[in-house]
Write a protein that holds these residues in place. Structure first.
Motif, PDB file in Angstrom:
ATOM      1  N   VAL A  15       0.841  -1.198   0.000  1.00 23.83           N
ATOM      2  CA  VAL A  15       0.000   0.000   0.000  1.00 23.83           C
ATOM      3  C   VAL A  15       0.876   1.249   0.000  1.00 23.83           C
ATOM      4  O   VAL A  15       2.048   1.220   0.378  1.00 23.83           O
ATOM      5  CB  VAL A  15      -0.921   0.035   1.245  1.00 23.83           C
ATOM      6  CG1 VAL A  15      -1.897  -1.126   1.220  1.00 23.83           C
ATOM      7  CG2 VAL A  15      -0.111   0.028   2.533  1.00 23.83           C
ATOM      8  N   GLU A  16       0.290   2.357  -0.436  1.00 25.42           N
ATOM      9  CA  GLU A  16       0.963   3.645  -0.314  1.00 25.42           C
ATOM     10  C   GLU A  16       1.036   4.031   1.168  1.00 25.42           C
ATOM     11  O   GLU A  16       0.084   3.853   1.912  1.00 25.42           O
ATOM     12  CB  GLU A  16       0.203   4.725  -1.083  1.00 25.42           C
ATOM     13  CG  GLU A  16       0.265   4.573  -2.593  1.00 25.42           C
ATOM     14  CD  GLU A  16      -0.441   5.710  -3.305  1.00 25.42           C
ATOM     15  OE1 GLU A  16      -1.095   6.532  -2.632  1.00 25.42           O
ATOM     16  OE2 GLU A  16      -0.340   5.779  -4.548  1.00 25.42           O
TER      17      GLU A  16
ATOM     18  N   VAL B  94       3.454   9.502   3.149  1.00 26.68           N
ATOM     19  CA  VAL B  94       4.525   9.485   2.140  1.00 26.68           C
ATOM     20  C   VAL B  94       4.072   8.605   0.981  1.00 26.68           C
ATOM     21  O   VAL B  94       4.593   7.508   0.770  1.00 26.68           O
ATOM     22  CB  VAL B  94       5.851   8.950   2.733  1.00 26.68           C
ATOM     23  CG1 VAL B  94       7.033   9.283   1.817  1.00 26.68           C
ATOM     24  CG2 VAL B  94       6.103   9.494   4.119  1.00 26.68           C
ATOM     25  N   PRO B  95       3.078   9.049   0.194  1.00 31.87           N
ATOM     26  CA  PRO B  95       2.518   8.185  -0.849  1.00 31.87           C
ATOM     27  C   PRO B  95       3.501   7.828  -1.956  1.00 31.87           C
ATOM     28  O   PRO B  95       3.224   6.913  -2.743  1.00 31.87           O
ATOM     29  CB  PRO B  95       1.339   9.010  -1.389  1.00 31.87           C
ATOM     30  CG  PRO B  95       1.669  10.433  -1.039  1.00 31.87           C
ATOM     31  CD  PRO B  95       2.399  10.355   0.271  1.00 31.87           C
TER      32      PRO B  95
ATOM     33  N   ILE C  28      14.282   3.983   2.150  1.00 34.32           N
ATOM     34  CA  ILE C  28      13.761   4.048   0.781  1.00 34.32           C
ATOM     35  C   ILE C  28      13.575   5.495   0.351  1.00 34.32           C
ATOM     36  O   ILE C  28      13.899   5.869  -0.783  1.00 34.32           O
ATOM     37  CB  ILE C  28      12.450   3.249   0.677  1.00 34.32           C
ATOM     38  CG1 ILE C  28      12.738   1.748   0.832  1.00 34.32           C
ATOM     39  CG2 ILE C  28      11.740   3.515  -0.648  1.00 34.32           C
ATOM     40  CD1 ILE C  28      11.500   0.907   1.063  1.00 34.32           C
ATOM     41  N   ALA C  29      13.055   6.317   1.249  1.00 32.07           N
ATOM     42  CA  ALA C  29      12.901   7.744   0.937  1.00 32.07           C
ATOM     43  C   ALA C  29      14.253   8.372   0.631  1.00 32.07           C
ATOM     44  O   ALA C  29      14.385   9.184  -0.293  1.00 32.07           O
ATOM     45  CB  ALA C  29      12.219   8.468   2.097  1.00 32.07           C
TER      46      ALA C  29
ATOM     47  N   ALA D 188       7.173  10.995   9.131  1.00 32.37           N
ATOM     48  CA  ALA D 188       7.545  12.413   9.090  1.00 32.37           C
ATOM     49  C   ALA D 188       8.991  12.593   8.637  1.00 32.37           C
ATOM     50  O   ALA D 188       9.299  13.508   7.858  1.00 32.37           O
ATOM     51  CB  ALA D 188       7.338  13.050  10.461  1.00 32.37           C
ATOM     52  N   LEU D 189       9.875  11.723   9.100  1.00 31.33           N
ATOM     53  CA  LEU D 189      11.276  11.822   8.705  1.00 31.33           C
ATOM     54  C   LEU D 189      11.451  11.519   7.221  1.00 31.33           C
ATOM     55  O   LEU D 189      12.207  12.213   6.519  1.00 31.33           O
ATOM     56  CB  LEU D 189      12.107  10.861   9.562  1.00 31.33           C
ATOM     57  CG  LEU D 189      13.624  10.938   9.431  1.00 31.33           C
ATOM     58  CD1 LEU D 189      14.138  12.369   9.594  1.00 31.33           C
ATOM     59  CD2 LEU D 189      14.273  10.014  10.460  1.00 31.33           C
ATOM     60  N   ALA D 190      10.734  10.514   6.713  1.00 27.93           N
ATOM     61  CA  ALA D 190      10.782  10.215   5.282  1.00 27.93           C
ATOM     62  C   ALA D 190      10.249  11.385   4.464  1.00 27.93           C
ATOM     63  O   ALA D 190      10.813  11.753   3.425  1.00 27.93           O
ATOM     64  CB  ALA D 190       9.976   8.949   4.994  1.00 27.93           C
TER      65      ALA D 190
END
Length: 229
Positions: A31-32, A36-37, A105-106, A76-78
């Motif tokens: 899922v998204e 962070v979609p 990943i971000a 929030a950090l991503a």
């Protein structure tokens, strides 16, 4: 903090869960991520139910599946890294207690030169592997306990890691040593009550940040991104 569990079946277990998903609350879904979609994660419909089934199948206790939920601090950090790619572009990034690998990943999506995701739970290491694959990014995984080691990264990120007082006592000196050694350090914290007074300063604040973590008193949180003062 749990001791490292060396279990080579973790990745095979998650790949099987993904390939043949269940239909109830104990399934994993790609899922998204709510806040962070840009990042998709394999998350549990209900992490507690999933955990109970996996423990019953294994016949022995398994670490809590923190990786199977989207925790507010990590989200929030991503979000902060994706909105400020200059923080990671061309840099070596270490994601401490990576869980699902969301922040790692971000960082990779934002242009990091090298990303290492560290977690002592073998299922979290497996989750990072399958989630990085789903997002088509390269993330190196590490299952070692790094808290007594020296950081060799340009940027150290840790989302929602100060959730326990005993753990915070080990993590905070590690973060301070990393910063003193020249690494930039960023922490995402949703106010769990273990922040030391005067040792961290606020870089950014996000609200509302939705969370899929189980057994919470509110489906949204206010999250601060902090760095050592």
């Amino acid at each position: 903090m749990l001791a490292p569990v060396r279990d080579r079946t973790a990745l095979a277990d998650l790949e099987r869960e993904i390939t043949v998903p269940g239909s109830g609350l104990d399934r994993l879904r790609l899922v998204e991520t709510p806040f962070v979609p840009e990042v998709r994660l394999h998350l549990a419909e209900d992490a507690i139910v999933w955990w109970a089934r996996m423990e019953a199948a294994a016949g022995h206790p398994l670490p809590p599946p923190f990786w199977a939920s989207a925790w507010a601090g990590g989200q929030a950090l991503a979000r902060h890294l994706l909105d400020h790619p200059e923080l990671v572009a061309g840099r070596r990034v270490l994601d401490l207690a990576a869980g699902s690998g969301l922040v790692a990943i971000a960082a990779a999506l934002a242009g990091a030169d090298q990303v290492v995701a560290n977690d002592i739970d073998p299922y979290a290491v497996a989750a990072v592997t399958v989630n990085a694959r789903a997002n088509r990014v390269l993330v190196t995984v590490s299952a070692d306990d790094l808290l007594d080691s020296t950081v060799t990264a340009d940027l150290l990120v840790a989302g929602d890691i100060l959730y326990d007082a005993a753990l915070a006592e080990r993590v905070l000196p590690f973060l301070q040593r990393a910063a003193a050694g020249g690494a930039e350090v960023l922490v995402g914290d949703p106010g769990r009550g273990h922040l030391p007074t005067g040792r961290l300063e606020v870089v950014a604040s996000y609200y509302p940040v939705p969370t899929t973590e189980p057994s919470v008193d509110s489906p949204v949180r206010r999250v601060q991104v902090l760095r050592p003062a």
